[in-house]
Motif scaffolding. Structure first.
Motif, PDB file in Angstrom:
ATOM      1  N   ALA A  83       0.820  -1.218   0.000  1.00 13.00           N
ATOM      2  CA  ALA A  83       0.000   0.000   0.000  1.00 13.00           C
ATOM      3  C   ALA A  83       0.848   1.260   0.000  1.00 13.00           C
ATOM      4  CB  ALA A  83      -0.936  -0.006   1.206  1.00 13.00           C
ATOM      5  N   ASN A  84       2.030   1.207   0.639  1.00 18.73           N
ATOM      6  CA  ASN A  84       2.880   2.408   0.679  1.00 18.73           C
ATOM      7  C   ASN A  84       3.941   2.396  -0.414  1.00 18.73           C
ATOM      8  OD1 ASN A  84       4.826   0.592   1.532  1.00 18.73           O
ATOM      9  ND2 ASN A  84       4.957   1.388   3.618  1.00 18.73           N
ATOM     10  N   GLY A  85       3.844   1.457  -1.354  1.00 14.43           N
ATOM     11  CA  GLY A  85       4.737   1.458  -2.508  1.00 14.43           C
ATOM     12  C   GLY A  85       6.147   1.008  -2.238  1.00 14.43           C
ATOM     13  N   SER A  86       6.422   0.451  -1.053  1.00 13.24           N
ATOM     14  CA  SER A  86       7.811   0.177  -0.697  1.00 13.24           C
ATOM     15  C   SER A  86       8.301  -1.195  -1.147  1.00 13.24           C
ATOM     16  CB  SER A  86       8.002   0.312   0.816  1.00 13.24           C
ATOM     17  OG  SER A  86       7.228  -0.652   1.510  1.00 13.24           O
ATOM     18  N   HIS A  87       7.388  -2.168  -1.349  1.00  8.56           N
ATOM     19  CA  HIS A  87       7.850  -3.507  -1.692  1.00  8.56           C
ATOM     20  C   HIS A  87       6.802  -4.238  -2.514  1.00  8.56           C
ATOM     21  CE1 HIS A  87      10.381  -7.083  -1.154  1.00  8.56           C
ATOM     22  NE2 HIS A  87       9.240  -7.759  -1.130  1.00  8.56           N
ATOM     23  N   GLY A  88       7.301  -4.976  -3.526  1.00  4.02           N
ATOM     24  CA  GLY A  88       6.439  -5.837  -4.310  1.00  4.02           C
ATOM     25  C   GLY A  88       6.365  -5.447  -5.782  1.00  4.02           C
ATOM     26  N   TYR A  89       5.583  -6.199  -6.528  1.00  2.00           N
ATOM     27  CA  TYR A  89       5.470  -6.060  -7.975  1.00  2.00           C
ATOM     28  C   TYR A  89       4.360  -5.091  -8.353  1.00  2.00           C
ATOM     29  CZ  TYR A  89       4.186  -7.318 -12.778  1.00  2.00           C
ATOM     30  OH  TYR A  89       3.857  -7.283 -14.111  1.00  2.00           O
ATOM     31  N   TYR A 112      11.969  -3.068  -3.865  1.00  4.03           N
ATOM     32  CA  TYR A 112      12.502  -3.761  -2.688  1.00  4.03           C
ATOM     33  C   TYR A 112      12.951  -2.730  -1.665  1.00  4.03           C
ATOM     34  CZ  TYR A 112      15.990  -5.674   0.463  1.00  4.03           C
ATOM     35  OH  TYR A 112      16.712  -5.972   1.593  1.00  4.03           O
ATOM     36  N   SER A 113      12.434  -2.860  -0.449  1.00  2.00           N
ATOM     37  CA  SER A 113      12.861  -2.019   0.663  1.00  2.00           C
ATOM     38  C   SER A 113      13.272  -2.911   1.816  1.00  2.00           C
ATOM     39  CB  SER A 113      11.728  -1.084   1.116  1.00  2.00           C
ATOM     40  OG  SER A 113      12.086  -0.414   2.310  1.00  2.00           O
ATOM     41  N   SER A 114      14.335  -2.520   2.501  1.00  2.00           N
ATOM     42  CA  SER A 114      14.793  -3.295   3.655  1.00  2.00           C
ATOM     43  C   SER A 114      14.129  -2.825   4.943  1.00  2.00           C
ATOM     44  CB  SER A 114      16.310  -3.166   3.794  1.00  2.00           C
ATOM     45  OG  SER A 114      16.673  -1.816   4.069  1.00  2.00           O
ATOM     46  N   CYS A 175      14.580   2.452  -1.321  1.00  2.87           N
ATOM     47  CA  CYS A 175      13.951   1.448  -2.173  1.00  2.87           C
ATOM     48  C   CYS A 175      14.785   1.213  -3.422  1.00  2.87           C
ATOM     49  CB  CYS A 175      12.546   1.930  -2.555  1.00  2.87           C
ATOM     50  SG  CYS A 175      11.668   0.884  -3.719  1.00  2.87           S
ATOM     51  N   LEU A 176      15.001  -0.046  -3.735  1.00  2.71           N
ATOM     52  CA  LEU A 176      15.618  -0.439  -5.002  1.00  2.71           C
ATOM     53  C   LEU A 176      14.514  -0.862  -5.952  1.00  2.71           C
ATOM     54  CD1 LEU A 176      18.152  -1.105  -6.707  1.00  2.71           C
ATOM     55  CD2 LEU A 176      18.030  -3.422  -5.739  1.00  2.71           C
ATOM     56  N   ARG A 177      14.569  -0.336  -7.179  1.00  3.76           N
ATOM     57  CA  ARG A 177      13.482  -0.613  -8.126  1.00  3.76           C
ATOM     58  C   ARG A 177      14.028  -0.965  -9.506  1.00  3.76           C
ATOM     59  NH1 ARG A 177       8.752   3.725  -9.533  1.00  3.76           N
ATOM     60  NH2 ARG A 177       7.971   3.061  -7.522  1.00  3.76           N
ATOM     61  N   PRO A 178      14.135  -2.252  -9.836  1.00  4.17           N
ATOM     62  CA  PRO A 178      14.336  -2.612 -11.241  1.00  4.17           C
ATOM     63  C   PRO A 178      13.058  -2.301 -12.025  1.00  4.17           C
ATOM     64  CG  PRO A 178      14.933  -4.416  -9.757  1.00  4.17           C
ATOM     65  CD  PRO A 178      14.168  -3.416  -8.945  1.00  4.17           C
ATOM     66  N   LEU A 179      13.221  -1.638 -13.159  1.00  8.93           N
ATOM     67  CA  LEU A 179      12.088  -1.209 -13.982  1.00  8.93           C
ATOM     68  C   LEU A 179      12.132  -1.902 -15.333  1.00  8.93           C
ATOM     69  CD1 LEU A 179      12.703   2.390 -12.946  1.00  8.93           C
ATOM     70  CD2 LEU A 179      10.365   1.575 -12.987  1.00  8.93           C
ATOM     71  N   PHE A 180      10.958  -2.180 -15.867  1.00 10.40           N
ATOM     72  CA  PHE A 180      10.854  -2.845 -17.162  1.00 10.40           C
ATOM     73  C   PHE A 180       9.797  -2.145 -18.001  1.00 10.40           C
ATOM     74  CE2 PHE A 180       9.158  -6.433 -19.826  1.00 10.40           C
ATOM     75  CZ  PHE A 180      10.299  -6.606 -20.598  1.00 10.40           C
ATOM     76  N   TYR A 181      10.196  -1.749 -19.209  1.00 11.26           N
ATOM     77  CA  TYR A 181       9.283  -1.135 -20.163  1.00 11.26           C
ATOM     78  C   TYR A 181       9.067  -2.154 -21.289  1.00 11.26           C
ATOM     79  CZ  TYR A 181      10.702   3.097 -17.694  1.00 11.26           C
ATOM     80  OH  TYR A 181      10.957   4.042 -16.726  1.00 11.26           O
ATOM     81  N   PRO A 182       7.954  -2.897 -21.267  1.00 11.91           N
ATOM     82  CA  PRO A 182       7.779  -4.006 -22.215  1.00 11.91           C
ATOM     83  C   PRO A 182       7.506  -3.535 -23.638  1.00 11.91           C
ATOM     84  CG  PRO A 182       5.782  -3.686 -20.944  1.00 11.91           C
ATOM     85  CD  PRO A 182       6.807  -2.745 -20.368  1.00 11.91           C
ATOM     86  N   LEU A 303       6.206  10.810   3.402  1.00 15.14           N
ATOM     87  CA  LEU A 303       6.201   9.796   2.355  1.00 15.14           C
ATOM     88  C   LEU A 303       4.856   9.090   2.262  1.00 15.14           C
ATOM     89  CD1 LEU A 303       9.758   8.218   2.653  1.00 15.14           C
ATOM     90  CD2 LEU A 303       8.939   9.915   1.008  1.00 15.14           C
ATOM     91  N   ASP A 304       4.204   8.875   3.386  1.00 17.53           N
ATOM     92  CA  ASP A 304       2.881   8.244   3.353  1.00 17.53           C
ATOM     93  C   ASP A 304       1.914   9.076   2.521  1.00 17.53           C
ATOM     94  OD1 ASP A 304       3.589   6.045   4.833  1.00 17.53           O
ATOM     95  OD2 ASP A 304       2.764   6.790   6.722  1.00 17.53           O
ATOM     96  N   GLN A 305       1.953  10.381   2.716  1.00 18.52           N
ATOM     97  CA  GLN A 305       1.074  11.258   1.945  1.00 18.52           C
ATOM     98  C   GLN A 305       1.343  11.127   0.450  1.00 18.52           C
ATOM     99  OE1 GLN A 305       1.732  15.227   3.421  1.00 18.52           O
ATOM    100  NE2 GLN A 305       1.099  14.723   5.517  1.00 18.52           N
ATOM    101  N   LYS A 306       2.616  11.093   0.077  1.00 16.26           N
ATOM    102  CA  LYS A 306       3.005  11.060  -1.344  1.00 16.26           C
ATOM    103  C   LYS A 306       2.685   9.701  -1.968  1.00 16.26           C
ATOM    104  CE  LYS A 306       4.922  15.197  -1.711  1.00 16.26           C
ATOM    105  NZ  LYS A 306       4.550  16.190  -2.745  1.00 16.26           N
ATOM    106  N   PHE A 307       3.060   8.620  -1.307  1.00 17.22           N
ATOM    107  CA  PHE A 307       2.859   7.293  -1.870  1.00 17.22           C
ATOM    108  C   PHE A 307       1.381   6.943  -1.958  1.00 17.22           C
ATOM    109  CE2 PHE A 307       7.365   6.352  -0.664  1.00 17.22           C
ATOM    110  CZ  PHE A 307       7.784   6.019  -1.943  1.00 17.22           C
ATOM    111  N   ASN A 308       0.597   7.394  -1.005  1.00 16.38           N
ATOM    112  CA  ASN A 308      -0.832   7.096  -1.037  1.00 16.38           C
ATOM    113  C   ASN A 308      -1.486   7.687  -2.283  1.00 16.38           C
ATOM    114  OD1 ASN A 308      -0.743   5.655   1.333  1.00 16.38           O
ATOM    115  ND2 ASN A 308      -1.394   7.347   2.639  1.00 16.38           N
TER     116      ASN A 308
END
Length: 312
Positions: A83-89, A112-114, A175-182, A303-308
């Motif tokens: 929900a806060n954009g920190s981890h996942g696909y 990915y966030s630690s 946050c580490l973010r590998p990005l893919f533009y298909p 950050l919560d305000q922005k990511f939401n």
């Protein structure tokens, strides 16, 4: 959206404080500080070169990330972006940073966030090495990120050159973010859709590893400039939080990735890797010049305000 032209993004030599040095080379360090300060008070972006960051690790993350993004959707969607954009696909069109546009961006990412220890990952059997490669790359980014923060503190003449570094201690939402533009061959592109909509980053500083060109940066006077590829270069910019922290001395510049032009280019996929450095969750963001231009706010709340908004 304005004209787009070729222009120079400053290329700054970091050999005076490269990762293999335990302390700065005093003969060249001030030149490095001055270059970063000028870049962040004008265009808000710069390339750093001669950092000693291992290129083979960049290539390794590209390779394992491509295998992940090539998986069937069902294998990628667990875990979905938090929900806060920190981890996942985040699947195609999941992220809509520019809320003025009606549709989400034509890109995929894995964040990915630690910050938490109970992060979920795709099954190892589905994409061997994906978890460890991301974790290891994240840890490689931290010391280089901290060196940029230290250089910035010198540029602002802060009494403590580790002012920013100390306030980025874990736990934080870096946050580490590998990005893919298909490829867009099988994608119905909707009106006004782009690869990555116009935005400024949200947090502290961003380090971007580019594979191919595509990013465009807004000039202060309006219009956009194309960001070239620089061999061995890592692109750096700051986010809204850092601009606020520095009382608008350093600039969070808007940028975007439009759709590639020709049908052949639209058929090609592309990748990039972003490391978003953010302060400690409980760090209080107060103007570094004591101007009180902006009221104090905790990093977590900001950050919560922005990511939401981005993942609404």
């Amino acid at each position: 959206m304005g004209d787009c032209a070729e222009a120079e993004i400053p290329v700054i030599d970091f050999s005076a404080y490269r990762l293999s040095l335990t302390k700065p080379d005093t003969t060249q360090f001030q030149k490095l500080v001055d270059g970063v300060h000028k870049a962040l008070t004008t265009i808000g972006f710069f390339f750093m070169v001669n950092t000693d960051f291992p290129q083979e690790k960049v290539d390794e993350l590209y390779q394992v990330s491509k295998k992940f993004f090539d998986l069937p959707f069902e294998a990628k969607q667990n875990p979905p972006i938090s929900a806060n954009g920190s981890h996942g696909y985040a699947h195609l069109e999941r992220e809509r940073i520019n809320r003025d546009l009606p549709y989400g961006d034509l890109k995929e990412s894995f964040n990915y966030s630690s910050a938490t220890e109970d992060n979920e990952w795709p099954m190892e059997s589905a994409c061997p090495g994906f978890k460890t490669t991301n974790e290891n790359f994240f840890e490689l980014c931290v010391p280089l990120h901290d060196r940029v923060l230290e250089v910035m503190a010198h540029g602002l003449n802060l009494e403590d050159p580790l002012f920013f570094v100390k306030r980025h201690a874990k736990p934080n939402r870096s946050c580490l973010r590998p990005l893919f533009y298909p490829s867009l061959d099988d994608v119905t592109v909707k009106d006004q859709q782009v690869r990555c909509s116009e935005h400024s980053d949200l947090g502290g500083i961003t380090m971007l590893f580019q594979q191919v060109p595509g990013l465009e940066v807004c000039k202060r006077g309006g219009g956009y400039v194309k960001v070239p590829l620089v061999e061995g270069g890592i692109l750096v910019n700051i986010g809204d939080l850092m601009q606020r922290w520095t009382s608008d001395t350093y600039l969070a510049t808007r940028h975007r990735v439009l759709l590639d032009g020709t049908p052949a280019e639209r058929s090609q996929s592309r990748q990039s890797i972003a490391f978003f450095g953010n302060p400690s969750e409980e760090a209080v963001i107060e103007c570094t010049d004591n101007s009180n231009k902006y009221p104090p706010i905790k990093c977590r709340e900001y950050l919560d305000q922005k990511f939401n908004t981005a993942y609404k």
